[in-house]
Structure formats: C-alpha cells, structure tokens
Design a protein around this motif. Structure first.
Motif, PDB file in Angstrom:
ATOM      1  N   ALA A 247       5.666  20.914 -37.926  1.00  0.00           N
ATOM      2  CA  ALA A 247       4.846  20.206 -39.013  1.00  0.00           C
ATOM      3  C   ALA A 247       5.216  18.825 -39.291  1.00  0.00           C
ATOM      4  CB  ALA A 247       5.111  21.217 -40.204  1.00  0.00           C
ATOM      5  N   LEU A 248       5.373  18.360 -38.057  1.00  0.00           N
ATOM      6  CA  LEU A 248       5.876  16.861 -38.211  1.00  0.00           C
ATOM      7  C   LEU A 248       4.395  15.935 -37.811  1.00  0.00           C
ATOM      8  CD1 LEU A 248       8.176  14.751 -38.491  1.00  0.00           C
ATOM      9  CD2 LEU A 248       8.141  14.830 -35.890  1.00  0.00           C
ATOM     10  N   ALA A 249       4.035  15.077 -38.915  1.00  0.00           N
ATOM     11  CA  ALA A 249       2.810  14.557 -39.023  1.00  0.00           C
ATOM     12  C   ALA A 249       2.706  13.380 -37.903  1.00  0.00           C
ATOM     13  CB  ALA A 249       2.830  13.901 -40.261  1.00  0.00           C
ATOM     14  N   ASP A 250       2.549  14.023 -36.642  1.00  0.00           N
ATOM     15  CA  ASP A 250       2.254  13.001 -35.739  1.00  0.00           C
ATOM     16  C   ASP A 250       0.806  12.963 -35.403  1.00  0.00           C
ATOM     17  OD1 ASP A 250       1.748  15.432 -34.714  1.00  0.00           O
ATOM     18  OD2 ASP A 250       1.743  14.656 -32.619  1.00  0.00           O
ATOM     19  N   LEU A 251       0.278  12.382 -34.181  1.00  0.00           N
ATOM     20  CA  LEU A 251      -1.058  11.941 -34.089  1.00  0.00           C
ATOM     21  C   LEU A 251      -1.849  13.532 -34.107  1.00  0.00           C
ATOM     22  CD1 LEU A 251      -3.821  10.491 -33.761  1.00  0.00           C
ATOM     23  CD2 LEU A 251      -3.267  10.146 -31.343  1.00  0.00           C
ATOM     24  N   LEU A 252      -1.389  14.328 -33.337  1.00  0.00           N
ATOM     25  CA  LEU A 252      -2.181  15.557 -33.249  1.00  0.00           C
ATOM     26  C   LEU A 252      -2.084  16.475 -34.378  1.00  0.00           C
ATOM     27  CD1 LEU A 252      -3.578  17.623 -31.266  1.00  0.00           C
ATOM     28  CD2 LEU A 252      -1.193  18.354 -30.662  1.00  0.00           C
ATOM     29  N   TYR A 253      -0.902  16.717 -35.029  1.00  0.00           N
ATOM     30  CA  TYR A 253      -0.849  17.208 -36.284  1.00  0.00           C
ATOM     31  C   TYR A 253      -1.455  16.581 -37.324  1.00  0.00           C
ATOM     32  CZ  TYR A 253       1.460  19.892 -40.429  1.00  0.00           C
ATOM     33  OH  TYR A 253       1.573  20.577 -41.391  1.00  0.00           O
ATOM     34  N   THR A 254      -1.638  15.343 -37.355  1.00  0.00           N
ATOM     35  CA  THR A 254      -2.599  14.716 -38.785  1.00  0.00           C
ATOM     36  C   THR A 254      -4.064  15.034 -38.207  1.00  0.00           C
ATOM     37  OG1 THR A 254      -1.139  13.030 -38.624  1.00  0.00           O
ATOM     38  CG2 THR A 254      -3.377  12.619 -39.546  1.00  0.00           C
ATOM     39  N   VAL A 255      -4.504  15.198 -36.971  1.00  0.00           N
ATOM     40  CA  VAL A 255      -5.873  15.417 -36.688  1.00  0.00           C
ATOM     41  C   VAL A 255      -6.194  16.947 -37.060  1.00  0.00           C
ATOM     42  CG1 VAL A 255      -7.214  15.898 -34.687  1.00  0.00           C
ATOM     43  CG2 VAL A 255      -6.162  13.936 -34.769  1.00  0.00           C
ATOM     44  N   GLN A 256      -5.329  17.767 -36.859  1.00  0.00           N
ATOM     45  CA  GLN A 256      -5.179  19.176 -36.938  1.00  0.00           C
ATOM     46  C   GLN A 256      -5.333  19.544 -38.454  1.00  0.00           C
ATOM     47  OE1 GLN A 256      -1.955  20.855 -35.148  1.00  0.00           O
ATOM     48  NE2 GLN A 256      -3.027  21.329 -33.195  1.00  0.00           N
ATOM     49  N   SER A 257      -4.442  18.710 -39.202  1.00  0.00           N
ATOM     50  CA  SER A 257      -4.675  18.956 -40.680  1.00  0.00           C
ATOM     51  C   SER A 257      -5.912  18.775 -41.406  1.00  0.00           C
ATOM     52  CB  SER A 257      -3.323  18.000 -41.448  1.00  0.00           C
ATOM     53  OG  SER A 257      -3.716  16.750 -41.148  1.00  0.00           O
ATOM     54  N   ILE A 258      -6.645  17.881 -40.520  1.00  0.00           N
ATOM     55  CA  ILE A 258      -7.993  17.220 -41.224  1.00  0.00           C
ATOM     56  C   ILE A 258      -9.113  18.183 -40.538  1.00  0.00           C
ATOM     57  CG2 ILE A 258      -9.745  15.445 -41.010  1.00  0.00           C
ATOM     58  CD1 ILE A 258      -7.537  13.422 -40.477  1.00  0.00           C
ATOM     59  N   TYR A 259      -8.935  18.567 -39.568  1.00  0.00           N
ATOM     60  CA  TYR A 259     -10.152  19.708 -39.132  1.00  0.00           C
ATOM     61  C   TYR A 259      -9.951  20.732 -39.493  1.00  0.00           C
ATOM     62  CZ  TYR A 259      -7.648  21.358 -34.870  1.00  0.00           C
ATOM     63  OH  TYR A 259      -6.801  21.826 -34.080  1.00  0.00           O
ATOM     64  N   ASN A 260      -8.760  21.156 -40.171  1.00  0.00           N
ATOM     65  CA  ASN A 260      -8.550  22.659 -40.831  1.00  0.00           C
ATOM     66  C   ASN A 260      -9.154  22.581 -42.108  1.00  0.00           C
ATOM     67  OD1 ASN A 260      -7.154  23.795 -38.884  1.00  0.00           O
ATOM     68  ND2 ASN A 260      -5.000  22.921 -39.611  1.00  0.00           N
ATOM     69  N   ARG A 261      -9.211  21.217 -42.823  1.00  0.00           N
ATOM     70  CA  ARG A 261     -10.226  21.300 -44.067  1.00  0.00           C
ATOM     71  C   ARG A 261     -11.538  21.287 -43.895  1.00  0.00           C
ATOM     72  NH1 ARG A 261      -6.020  17.449 -44.734  1.00  0.00           N
ATOM     73  NH2 ARG A 261      -7.675  15.741 -45.156  1.00  0.00           N
ATOM     74  N   THR A 262     -11.818  20.108 -42.863  1.00  0.00           N
ATOM     75  CA  THR A 262     -13.397  19.849 -42.645  1.00  0.00           C
ATOM     76  C   THR A 262     -14.259  20.559 -41.729  1.00  0.00           C
ATOM     77  OG1 THR A 262     -12.986  18.112 -41.089  1.00  0.00           O
ATOM     78  CG2 THR A 262     -12.906  17.412 -43.286  1.00  0.00           C
ATOM     79  N   PHE A 263     -13.619  21.326 -40.717  1.00  0.00           N
ATOM     80  CA  PHE A 263     -13.950  22.118 -39.747  1.00  0.00           C
ATOM     81  C   PHE A 263     -14.673  21.387 -38.719  1.00  0.00           C
ATOM     82  CE2 PHE A 263     -13.598  25.047 -43.490  1.00  0.00           C
ATOM     83  CZ  PHE A 263     -12.967  25.866 -43.182  1.00  0.00           C
ATOM     84  N   GLU A 264     -14.460  20.174 -38.706  1.00  0.00           N
ATOM     85  CA  GLU A 264     -15.049  19.305 -37.730  1.00  0.00           C
ATOM     86  C   GLU A 264     -14.116  19.122 -36.384  1.00  0.00           C
ATOM     87  OE1 GLU A 264     -17.457  16.141 -40.483  1.00  0.00           O
ATOM     88  OE2 GLU A 264     -15.370  16.027 -40.171  1.00  0.00           O
ATOM     89  N   THR A 265     -13.859  20.324 -35.852  1.00  0.00           N
ATOM     90  CA  THR A 265     -12.977  20.082 -34.752  1.00  0.00           C
ATOM     91  C   THR A 265     -13.029  19.289 -33.474  1.00  0.00           C
ATOM     92  OG1 THR A 265     -12.509  22.699 -35.454  1.00  0.00           O
ATOM     93  CG2 THR A 265     -11.350  21.865 -33.225  1.00  0.00           C
ATOM     94  N   ILE A 266     -14.275  19.336 -32.745  1.00  0.00           N
ATOM     95  CA  ILE A 266     -14.283  18.526 -31.736  1.00  0.00           C
ATOM     96  C   ILE A 266     -14.502  17.142 -32.030  1.00  0.00           C
ATOM     97  CG2 ILE A 266     -16.175  18.095 -29.892  1.00  0.00           C
ATOM     98  CD1 ILE A 266     -14.673  20.818 -29.745  1.00  0.00           C
ATOM     99  N   PRO A 267     -14.982  16.656 -33.080  1.00  0.00           N
ATOM    100  CA  PRO A 267     -14.981  15.264 -33.235  1.00  0.00           C
ATOM    101  C   PRO A 267     -13.615  14.752 -33.603  1.00  0.00           C
ATOM    102  CG  PRO A 267     -16.880  16.232 -34.622  1.00  0.00           C
ATOM    103  CD  PRO A 267     -15.948  17.053 -34.094  1.00  0.00           C
ATOM    104  N   LEU A 268     -12.709  15.342 -34.142  1.00  0.00           N
ATOM    105  CA  LEU A 268     -11.248  14.932 -34.479  1.00  0.00           C
ATOM    106  C   LEU A 268     -10.462  15.159 -33.436  1.00  0.00           C
ATOM    107  CD1 LEU A 268     -10.578  14.128 -37.413  1.00  0.00           C
ATOM    108  CD2 LEU A 268     -12.429  15.410 -37.622  1.00  0.00           C
ATOM    109  N   LEU A 269     -10.655  15.999 -32.254  1.00  0.00           N
ATOM    110  CA  LEU A 269     -10.015  16.121 -31.238  1.00  0.00           C
ATOM    111  C   LEU A 269     -10.469  14.793 -30.215  1.00  0.00           C
ATOM    112  CD1 LEU A 269     -10.071  19.939 -30.429  1.00  0.00           C
ATOM    113  CD2 LEU A 269      -8.022  18.505 -31.202  1.00  0.00           C
ATOM    114  N   ILE A 270     -11.708  14.531 -30.384  1.00  0.00           N
ATOM    115  CA  ILE A 270     -11.981  13.384 -29.339  1.00  0.00           C
ATOM    116  C   ILE A 270     -11.509  12.081 -29.966  1.00  0.00           C
ATOM    117  CG2 ILE A 270     -14.068  11.876 -28.998  1.00  0.00           C
ATOM    118  CD1 ILE A 270     -15.718  14.306 -28.885  1.00  0.00           C
ATOM    119  N   VAL A 271     -11.218  11.917 -31.139  1.00  0.00           N
ATOM    120  CA  VAL A 271     -10.321  10.861 -31.691  1.00  0.00           C
ATOM    121  C   VAL A 271      -8.979  10.729 -31.229  1.00  0.00           C
ATOM    122  CG1 VAL A 271      -9.527   9.829 -34.143  1.00  0.00           C
ATOM    123  CG2 VAL A 271     -11.961  10.719 -33.848  1.00  0.00           C
ATOM    124  N   ALA A 272      -8.421  11.980 -31.394  1.00  0.00           N
ATOM    125  CA  ALA A 272      -7.211  12.221 -30.813  1.00  0.00           C
ATOM    126  C   ALA A 272      -6.861  11.726 -29.161  1.00  0.00           C
ATOM    127  CB  ALA A 272      -6.376  13.485 -31.013  1.00  0.00           C
TER     128      ALA A 272
END
Length: 339
Positions: A247-272
């Motif tokens: 639960a350390l807010a690195d790049l991947l954890y930040t992306v995961q915390s966003i798509y867990n709320r918006t359900f935009e998994t693929i676009p956020l993983l592409i950003v990472a």
C-alpha cells in the motif's frame, strides 16, 4: 620480343602453372552479390504484423485513448512517479554501497569474512523480492519491539516495530538488501576482470591494499561493472512496482487506486506502461553515455549509443587481427614474369 604470359586461373586448365610462391590474379568484376530471399520474406512478414498491430491500436475503442491522454499528465500520477524514482535511487545507493563491501569481503583472505559474505549473497539471491517485502512489512509478528544497545546488555534506543517499520522503510529494506546481493556479484566479476599484474605492479611500488583497490583496480573494473549495473538500475525501477502490495503509493499503486474507483482498467494500465517506458528510456540514454566514458582506451569498440540503437544503425565492423597483420603470402617475393 619479350612477351608476358597471363596468370593461370582455375577456369583455364591449359594455362601454365604458377611458379611456387606466386599470387594469382583473381577477377571479381563479374561477381554477383549473394541473395537472401529469406531475409526479404522475414521483412515482409514483420511489415504485415506491424500494420496489423497499428490497425488494432487505432480501431479498437476499448483502449480509450482520450482517457489515457487525460490521466497521462495528471498530478496524482506525477506523485506516484516521484515515489517510484525515490525508491529506485535510495535502493540502488544501498545496493551499490553494500555490494562493494560484500564483494570485497568475498574476495578477502579471511575465511570467516568470506564465508559470511557468501552466505549473505546466497540467502538474498535465493528468496524472491516480493517475499522479502512482505516479510519486512510483517516483521512485528516476529519482533514486537526493536532495540539498539550492547548485545546481552543495556538498551539505548527501543521502539515498537509497527511504528519503526513503515511501508516506506520495509520497501527500502527489501529492495536495497536484495540489490546488494546482486551488485556484490557484479562488482566481484568486475574486480576479477582486471589483470592480476596490475595489482602486483602497484604492490611493487609500495601501495597498500586499500589504495590499490581505490586507485588501480576499481577504475579499470568500472568498464566491466557499469553495463550490468545500468541494467540493474532499470530492473530496480520496474521492481518498485512490487511495493504496491505494501500500500505504498508508487506509480502502479496510484494507477490501481484510480481504476478501482473508475473501472477504467486498461487506459490506466496503459498510462503506467507509457511512463515506465519513458523512465527506462531515459535511464538507457544515461547508461550509454556512462559506458562510452569508461570504455575510452579499450581495445574493443565503444558501446552502441541510444540513437544508434533506436535508428537501427549497425555497429562498425571490428577489424580482425588477421586483417591488420600482413599475410605470409604478402611477405613472399613475387615470381618474376617469364620473358
């Protein structure tokens, strides 16, 4: 009247044989280049696959490139990138410093020190990084309190493990100590790559072991150490994504915390993925410049630069020693032409 006989060739069986030591003339004016049909077939196949990939990226609406562009420069993503870069820098500093010490210890003539350093490398290289991160994060289950003082004597500093071992510190310990084991082998290989005669010559001049290591051995070993160290830095940057389990807010954890709320998994993983590619490309450029600096004066060619790699430029052909030295046939005197 004197006449000159033409040199004998393989295609002319009736020609006179050459005297011993004479070099025949070979006509290559009519030689045709070697054809490589399989190469063109491979190029065609790759072109078709690339065209299909580009068509897939453009026409598939599930990529949601608009969402990718919206989050690519978001402030929260930038904070995750900063955490990733900080973890990489601190863990590599610990890894390089610890790796040098462990490598010197492994090469020591003290059997106890050499055995302990070898056991350290064996232990940390044999356990996956993810397991080490989880272990350090849950260290309080093994040691509820951590204290520093005289062994079997009074304590000077003590505290609760849950308070001292934060997710940040657990990530630093897990990544840094594991990296030190790998860097120890890299440094040891570089030190062993230096000719033993360099050490003997420096010792003959009256230099001590520490000074020989610092002034003679390490500068020459750097060109063997830098390339794998650059690869380790890039691997460390990517390995920081494992700290998301803490639960350390690195790049991947930040992306995961966003798509867990918006359900935009693929676009956020592409950003990472895009940001990881950008950071590793920058590290690759720096590595190529450092390699060129330490490769000066080496007999081999300097390492291939980033732009030469990106633009598909071929390395210059390395001249073989046989090409530089005159051939035995060239040293022989040519036979005199018959008159």
């Amino acid at each position: 009247m004197a006449t000159t006989q033409p040199p004998a060739t393989r295609d002319d069986p009736g020609a006179a044989e050459l005297p011993p030591g004479a070099v025949p003339d070979i006509d290559v004016a009519g030689a045709s280049p070697v054809r490589h049909p399989l190469r063109w077939l491979a190029v065609l196949l790759l072109a078709v696959l690339c065209a299909q990939l580009i068509h897939f990226l453009i026409t598939n609406p599930h990529f949601e490139w608009g969402t990718v562009g919206a989050y690519f420069g978001a402030q929260v993503i930038g904070q995750g990138i900063a955490t990733t870069v900080e973890l990489t820098a601190i863990a590599m500093l610990i890894g390089v410093a610890g790796g040098v010490l462990v490598a010197v210890g492994r090469m020591s003539e003290n059997r106890v020190l050499s055995t302990v350093c070898g056991a350290y490398v064996w232990f940390f290289r044999g356990i996956p990084v993810l397991v080490q991160l989880v272990f350090w994060y849950n260290l309080s289950a093994l040691l509820p309190r951590i204290s520093f003082g005289v062994p079997f004597g009074p304590e000077f500093i003590s505290g609760q493990t849950n308070t001292l071992i934060t997710p940040w510190l657990a990530a630093i310990l897990g990544l840094g100590l594991n990296e030190a084991a790998y860097m120890a082998e890299i440094v040891r290989g570089g030190l062993l790559g230096v000719d033993q005669g360099q050490t003997e010559a420096a010792a003959a001049l009256g230099m001590g072991r520490a000074r020989i290591l610092r002034r003679v051995v390490l500068p020459q070993a750097m060109r063997f150490i830098i390339p794998p160290t650059g690869s380790q830095v890039i691997n460390m940057l990517k390995a920081t994504s494992l700290v998301s389990v803490l639960a350390l807010a690195d790049l991947l954890y930040t992306v995961q915390s966003i798509y867990n709320r918006t359900f935009e998994t693929i676009p956020l993983l592409i950003v990472a993925c895009l940001w990881y590619l950008v950071m590793t490309s920058v590290l690759y450029v720096g590595q190529s410049f450092i390699e060129r600096y330490y490769a000066r004066g080496a007999t081999r060619h300097a390492p291939q630069g980033f732009w030469a790699f990106a633009l598909f430029r071929r390395r210059p052909d390395t001249p073989s020693p046989a090409a530089d030295s005159p051939s035995p046939a060239a040293d022989r005197p040519l036979a005199k032409e018959e008159t």
